[in-house]
Enzyme design. Sequence first.
Site, PDB file in Angstrom:
ATOM      1  CG  ASP A 290      33.455 -37.728 -10.738  1.00 55.30           C
ATOM      2  OD1 ASP A 290      33.935 -37.787 -11.884  1.00 55.30           O
ATOM      3  OD2 ASP A 290      32.812 -36.746 -10.328  1.00 55.30           O
ATOM      4  CD  GLU A 474      28.973 -37.316 -18.833  1.00 53.83           C
ATOM      5  OE1 GLU A 474      29.648 -36.880 -17.877  1.00 53.83           O
ATOM      6  OE2 GLU A 474      27.815 -37.750 -18.706  1.00 53.83           O
TER       7      GLU A 474
END
Length: 514
Positions: A290, A474
């Site tokens: 996403d 991340e």
Amino acid sequence: MRKIILIFFIALQSGSLYAQQAKTPDQIYGQLFVDVQMQNVLKDGKTFVDCEPKRSPKLILQDYIRLRKSKGFSLKDFVANNFVFPDTNTTVAVTTNQSVVQHINDLWTGLERVPSGKVANSSLLNLPYPYIVPGGRFREIYYWDSYFTMLGLKASGKDEVIENMIRNFAALIRQYGHIPNGNRNYYLSRSQPPFFALMIDLLAQIKNKEVYITYLPYLEKEYAYWMDKSAATKHVMTMPDGSLLNRYYDQLNIPRQESYKEDVLSAGEAGNQNPGLYRDIRSAAESGWDFSSRWFSDGTQLKTIQTTQIIPVDLNCLLYHLESTLQKSYAAKHNTAKEKLYRNLAQKRKQSIQKYFWSARDQWYTDYNYKTKQKSAVLSLAGMFPLFFNIADQKQAQLSKVTLEQKFLRAGGLSTTLHNTHQQWDAPNGWAPLQWISVTGLENYGYSDLAKNIAIRWVDLNTRVYRSTGKLMEKYNVVDIHLTAGGGEYTSQDGFGWTNGVLLGLIRKYNLPE
């Protein structure tokens, strides 16, 4: 605004599985929830849904309705006075000349969470055993992240933590019938890429093959969820030839609680063109990607998202592995009938994967659009999953290897897609799990030189950013290796579970310098 709110609360009642659970923050706080999120009071929409009330939510809401229009009222102050903000601290001090491996081994402690007593009206789902969170705003356990985190835990010798996390996932399956996106009640309407069977493989390497029998009931329940057997989750699609493949499909068609404002604004941009937009956004969250051009009908804009029309190659490879694991588990129990059943199901899915996802034109595995009955034009690293699971034949693997090297390989590793849409699961970003899937897939077919080349580039990039910032991120920019990464609806997070896991795993796999 009134129309949006009305539709929102009507829709809340429509998800039967979802409605059975404890109330989520949007259901508890009503107008207060909408106002906090739409006015961006806490900057990140996830902060409010992770807050804990200091007193009765009913009284908080009553006071809010009474006070909100009074002179000098501050919504920000009201929230601060009535809620306990979530802890985001995962920082571990970096000492001079500390290697990245030493840092990760220290960081596990900062990322570990231990079970605590249930807090009334908290969105957190209690877990019985300690677990590792990704880091930053991601302050709960996440499903597919955890497999890649476990790779690092294994390299660090933290076998007990791995087993505790698997026990937690088994507990979630037992209680809710599936593993949710994360252990928050607002995540219960969806799962994430089904990596539970791979976790069992990892645990079997650590312990013994008896774990396949121990966790067989949970593997069965996970499979039932994805195959619409335990409930009509609508993950199964009948293909033109009558075979069954799977898609991502969130059980709700409302804005995500943790990204409420972003989703409402996206719906405004789309107008009436996509009545299922909220579900498609949520289903992309179930995919873990996403957001990405994989899901956009125009390949560029979020407002054209069509996740539920896409049959994803990676999901179906994971379910092939789940079927194969069920076959292995029943073989361990000497149940020949069930062993044969799952062998046949896995073989049928393998044939369908070859038929619907291999693109001879692109020399790559792509997704399939169920509505247009066409293979997707978007090439992504999801196309490496058939190599990771040994589904490709040698010729397909060789062609994929060439495509990967020519189109995806960058200075810092592999780019997620070939399109820069400013979404985080597109170019120029690289993600740890996809590096691991691709490297392992290449190794499976004997392409060790390219696999090691990718690993070295990725490890060098991670290490360079660590030395300059003291953090592991991340995601990373694999094109301009002097940057970290960008794109998406929140700022880049540090910590970071799966980055740590894959980095340690690759360093150990290739005996690379620390």
